[in-house]
Motif scaffolding. Structure first.
Motif, PDB file in Angstrom:
ATOM      1  N   ASP A  46      -2.063  -8.439  -4.307  1.00 43.04           N
ATOM      2  CA  ASP A  46      -3.117  -7.506  -4.708  1.00 43.04           C
ATOM      3  C   ASP A  46      -2.575  -6.385  -5.588  1.00 43.04           C
ATOM      4  OD1 ASP A  46      -4.884  -9.024  -3.262  1.00 43.04           O
ATOM      5  OD2 ASP A  46      -4.983  -7.653  -1.543  1.00 43.04           O
ATOM      6  N   ILE A  47      -1.452  -5.794  -5.185  1.00 39.99           N
ATOM      7  CA  ILE A  47      -0.934  -4.650  -5.935  1.00 39.99           C
ATOM      8  C   ILE A  47      -0.311  -5.107  -7.255  1.00 39.99           C
ATOM      9  CG2 ILE A  47       0.751  -2.760  -5.921  1.00 39.99           C
ATOM     10  CD1 ILE A  47       0.220  -2.441  -2.967  1.00 39.99           C
ATOM     11  N   GLU A  50      -3.258  -5.796  -9.578  1.00 40.72           N
ATOM     12  CA  GLU A  50      -3.963  -4.607 -10.038  1.00 40.72           C
ATOM     13  C   GLU A  50      -3.127  -3.800 -11.022  1.00 40.72           C
ATOM     14  OE1 GLU A  50      -6.561  -0.802  -8.355  1.00 40.72           O
ATOM     15  OE2 GLU A  50      -5.669  -2.229  -6.939  1.00 40.72           O
ATOM     16  N   LEU A  51      -1.840  -3.591 -10.698  1.00 39.09           N
ATOM     17  CA  LEU A  51      -0.992  -2.791 -11.581  1.00 39.09           C
ATOM     18  C   LEU A  51      -0.829  -3.418 -12.961  1.00 39.09           C
ATOM     19  CD1 LEU A  51       1.907  -1.687  -9.184  1.00 39.09           C
ATOM     20  CD2 LEU A  51       0.155  -0.211 -10.177  1.00 39.09           C
ATOM     21  N   ARG A  59       1.137   0.860 -18.035  1.00 41.35           N
ATOM     22  CA  ARG A  59       1.776   1.857 -17.177  1.00 41.35           C
ATOM     23  C   ARG A  59       2.842   2.702 -17.888  1.00 41.35           C
ATOM     24  NH1 ARG A  59       2.366  -2.746 -14.521  1.00 41.35           N
ATOM     25  NH2 ARG A  59       4.635  -2.564 -14.313  1.00 41.35           N
ATOM     26  N   LYS A  68      -3.560   6.223 -13.002  1.00 44.70           N
ATOM     27  CA  LYS A  68      -4.104   5.170 -12.126  1.00 44.70           C
ATOM     28  C   LYS A  68      -3.023   4.640 -11.184  1.00 44.70           C
ATOM     29  CE  LYS A  68      -7.696   3.764 -15.371  1.00 44.70           C
ATOM     30  NZ  LYS A  68      -8.245   2.696 -16.244  1.00 44.70           N
ATOM     31  N   THR A  69      -1.797   4.521 -11.695  1.00 46.43           N
ATOM     32  CA  THR A  69      -0.699   4.038 -10.863  1.00 46.43           C
ATOM     33  C   THR A  69      -0.393   5.017  -9.739  1.00 46.43           C
ATOM     34  OG1 THR A  69       0.272   2.876 -12.756  1.00 46.43           O
ATOM     35  CG2 THR A  69       1.707   3.306 -10.880  1.00 46.43           C
ATOM     36  N   LEU A  72      -3.094   4.843  -7.073  1.00 43.55           N
ATOM     37  CA  LEU A  72      -2.981   3.636  -6.254  1.00 43.55           C
ATOM     38  C   LEU A  72      -1.828   3.744  -5.261  1.00 43.55           C
ATOM     39  CD1 LEU A  72      -3.689   0.679  -5.595  1.00 43.55           C
ATOM     40  CD2 LEU A  72      -2.172  -0.006  -7.457  1.00 43.55           C
ATOM     41  N   GLN A  75      -2.453   6.312  -2.399  1.00 43.47           N
ATOM     42  CA  GLN A  75      -3.448   5.794  -1.463  1.00 43.47           C
ATOM     43  C   GLN A  75      -2.841   4.730  -0.555  1.00 43.47           C
ATOM     44  OE1 GLN A  75      -5.280   2.508  -1.684  1.00 43.47           O
ATOM     45  NE2 GLN A  75      -6.163   3.095   0.303  1.00 43.47           N
ATOM     46  N   ARG A  76      -2.044   3.837  -1.140  1.00 45.04           N
ATOM     47  CA  ARG A  76      -1.468   2.746  -0.351  1.00 45.04           C
ATOM     48  C   ARG A  76      -0.304   3.227   0.520  1.00 45.04           C
ATOM     49  NH1 ARG A  76      -3.506  -2.520  -1.458  1.00 45.04           N
ATOM     50  NH2 ARG A  76      -2.266  -2.982   0.405  1.00 45.04           N
ATOM     51  N   TRP A 329       7.905   2.139 -11.321  1.00 42.11           N
ATOM     52  CA  TRP A 329       6.490   1.793 -11.469  1.00 42.11           C
ATOM     53  C   TRP A 329       6.086   1.645 -12.927  1.00 42.11           C
ATOM     54  CZ3 TRP A 329       4.021   5.043 -14.647  1.00 42.11           C
ATOM     55  CH2 TRP A 329       4.362   6.392 -14.669  1.00 42.11           C
TER      56      TRP A 329
END
Length: 558
Positions: A46-47, A50-51, A59, A68-69, A72, A75-76, A329
């Motif tokens: 999932d990650i 999405e990334l 990024r 956005k990174t 995310l 939050q995670r 990231w």
């Protein structure tokens, strides 16, 4: 995985070699048995997916993709049960400057048998580390300085007897031992030293007072094709902010194709291949080519604070001792378009996979319960621009490096499937190898040294930033001895990725990927880190390693 290590510290004896362990390197360490919990493949998928969507725009630092990174990851991390790692903040500011060369003129060379002109992109690339609105190199004398190395401890100085102040130096990539089969030689034999990295060459050119530095690209010693150079060096380039605005750097740094260099040398009445051979010998004398180069371009600049993301799981009994997990990231953002017009370098493998792994490991750690030592999960920025995020943390640590036991770095998981081995970048350098061997034993796998030490991978990811400051770090990759297809299939897969996707728009998420090998490697990363967090020992660099003295000093508090 980075191609740029700007403003790195030069360690004179920096050498990647297969160390022969001294007696104290095999001293008994208390390596606890660790059982890895289930690690979520869904989190990884999932990650990573999405990334690497186009919505994240590759990024690049300082873009909407960074915002956005960060959202995310925080939050995670929070959902996984981590606490903010910088006081009450998830972030560590990393001051950067973006410099983008625009309206680049052709590189012209005059004064030889005929005037030459080379175009930006297909034949040469150039950028500046100086915060100047306009860069103008006009009629600059060109000097071939071989490998551009000044190593007094080895009795080697390619700049001896020549003044290059205000001139354009032309430099070979890698170091003089490239192409040898053994690990014996002036510069570590087949294994690249830091003197072989292009970053060192630019640093030394600046110390020598050169106006510009051009590296001759050659695919084998560079370890990547021109397509990677062109993609990585076009568009915004990120550098650490400095007090003098880069005034002590060369005005222009860049690369030229090997056939471009051959034409310049021929115009100057020189044979490139003959000079390349001569440059391998100690006592090589730099060659004034007797021609002049000119190039100009404008710089678009902007300063920003990019972010490292930091989460922590505090230890139960020794919370002031720390184990690091690191991954970058960031990726390249928008880059040279593919033939289909796609200009987003999504960086799915490099390094959405490693970033996703931080979250998956955080979930696994909280599920298993806090270990004795604290675990720091560090997602760093600007790796692709020169390990800038990890360098900044290592120079401005949130948690003291003398209290940081060690760590593991994750960069670009292999999607080739399960393998019988893992490949350790820098095998033999530290006692962390013993932890890795113990972690692999239950899986029936083995750790092998990298088969291509001449490519200098040790200096191309974030573990290097911490190693320079003495923190033992281990970095391994998925092996090429595949369970299905063996080494032939593994090598073919690696070659395909490097040539067709690495640092290009086609490093995209593939729903058909085989995640079995990734999850096996991730289990090993978990086990090694957990072992470090549960032992009372402090593994060190092996005796004689270049980072040993730095570590001993930091641990002694001096």
């Amino acid at each position: 995985m980075t191609l740029k290590i700007a403003a790195a510290i030069v360690l004179p004896t920096l050498l990647l070699s297969a160390c022969t362990a001294a007696e104290d390197n095999s001293a008994d360490l208390a390596i606890p048995q660790v059982e890895a919990p289930e690690i979520s493949v869904d989190t990884m998928k999932d990650i990573t997916r999405e990334l690497s969507t186009d919505a994240f725009e590759g990024r690049a630092p300082g873009t909407a993709g960074e915002e956005k990174t960060l959202a995310l990851l925080t939050q995670r991390f929070e959902a996984a049960g981590l606490e903010p790692g910088n006081g009450d903040s998830w972030f560590q500011d990393v001051p950067l400057i973006s410099i983008e060369a625009q309206n680049v003129s052709p590189l012209t060379v005059t004064g030889g048998s005929g005037d030459l002109s080379f175009s930006y992109g297909p034949e040469m690339v150039v950028t500046s580390y100086q915060e100047q609105a306009k860069i103008d190199i006009t009629d600059s004398d060109m000097v071939f300085v071989g490998y551009g190395i000044n190593a007094p401890e080895r009795g080697w100085n390619d700049y001896e007897g020549i003044d290059v102040k205000g001139k354009t130096v032309v430099i070979l990539v890698n170091d003089p031992d490239f192409g040898t089969e053994s690990l014996e030689g002036e510069f570590g034999g087949r294994a690249m030293t830091y003197y072989g990295r292009w970053t060192y060459k630019y640093e030394e050119a600046a110390r020598q007072g050169a106006a510009a530095a051009l590296i001759i690209h050659d695919t084998a010693p560079a370890a990547y094709g021109w397509n990677v150079v062109e993609s990585s060096w076009s568009g915004p380039q990120f550098y650490a902010q400095t007090a003098n605005g880069g005034a002590d750097q060369t005005k222009a740094n860049g690369w030229i194709q090997k056939d471009v260099a051959a034409k310049i040398f021929a115009s100057a009445g020189q044979d490139l291949e003959a000079q390349m051979t001569a440059a391998k010998d100690k006592g090589f004398k730099a060659v004034d080519l007797g021609v002049k180069s000119s190039v100009s371009f404008e710089n678009t600049m902007s300063k920003m604070d990019s972010k490292n993301v930091v989460g922590i799981l505090k230890g139960k009994t020794r919370p002031d001792e720390y184990v690091l997990y690191t991954a970058h990231w960031d990726h390249l953002g928008r880059c040279k378009p593919a033939p289909d017009g796609d200009d987003i370098c999504n960086g799915a493998v490099d390094n959405a996979t490693g970033t996703a792994a931080l979250v998956a490991l955080a979930e696994a750690y909280t599920k298993a319960g806090a270990p004795d030592r604290s675990i720091v999960f560090l997602a760093v920025t600007a790796e692709e621009s020169g390990l800038l995020g990890s360098k900044y943390y290592a120079e401005n640590p949130i948690y003291p490096l003398g209290q940081t036991v060690g760590g593991v770095n994750m960069d670009a998981f292999s999607m080739s499937g399960p393998a019988n081995n893992v490949v350790v970048v820098g095998k033999g350098k530290s006692q962390l190898d013993m932890f890795l061997d113990a972690a692999l034993e239950s899986d029936g796998r083995v750790a092998e040294a990298e088969p291509t030490p001449e490519k200098g991978y040790y200096y191309r990811s974030d573990h290097f930033s911490f190693a320079k400051h003495g923190v033992p770090m281990i970095y391994f990759e998925g092996g090429e001895d595949l369970i299905e297809g063996g080494r032939e299939a593994g090598e073919a897969n690696s070659k395909d990725y490097t040539e067709n996707r690495y640092h290009g728009p086609k490093d995209e998420y593939d729903p058909n990927w085989n995640w079995d090998g990734v999850m096996g490697d991730l289990k090993t990363y978990y086990t090694v880190g957990r072992m470090l967090a549960m032992t009372e020992d402090w593994p060190n660099w092996n005796d004689g390693d270049e980072f040993r003295a730095i570590r001993d000093k930091s641990r002694s508090g001096s």
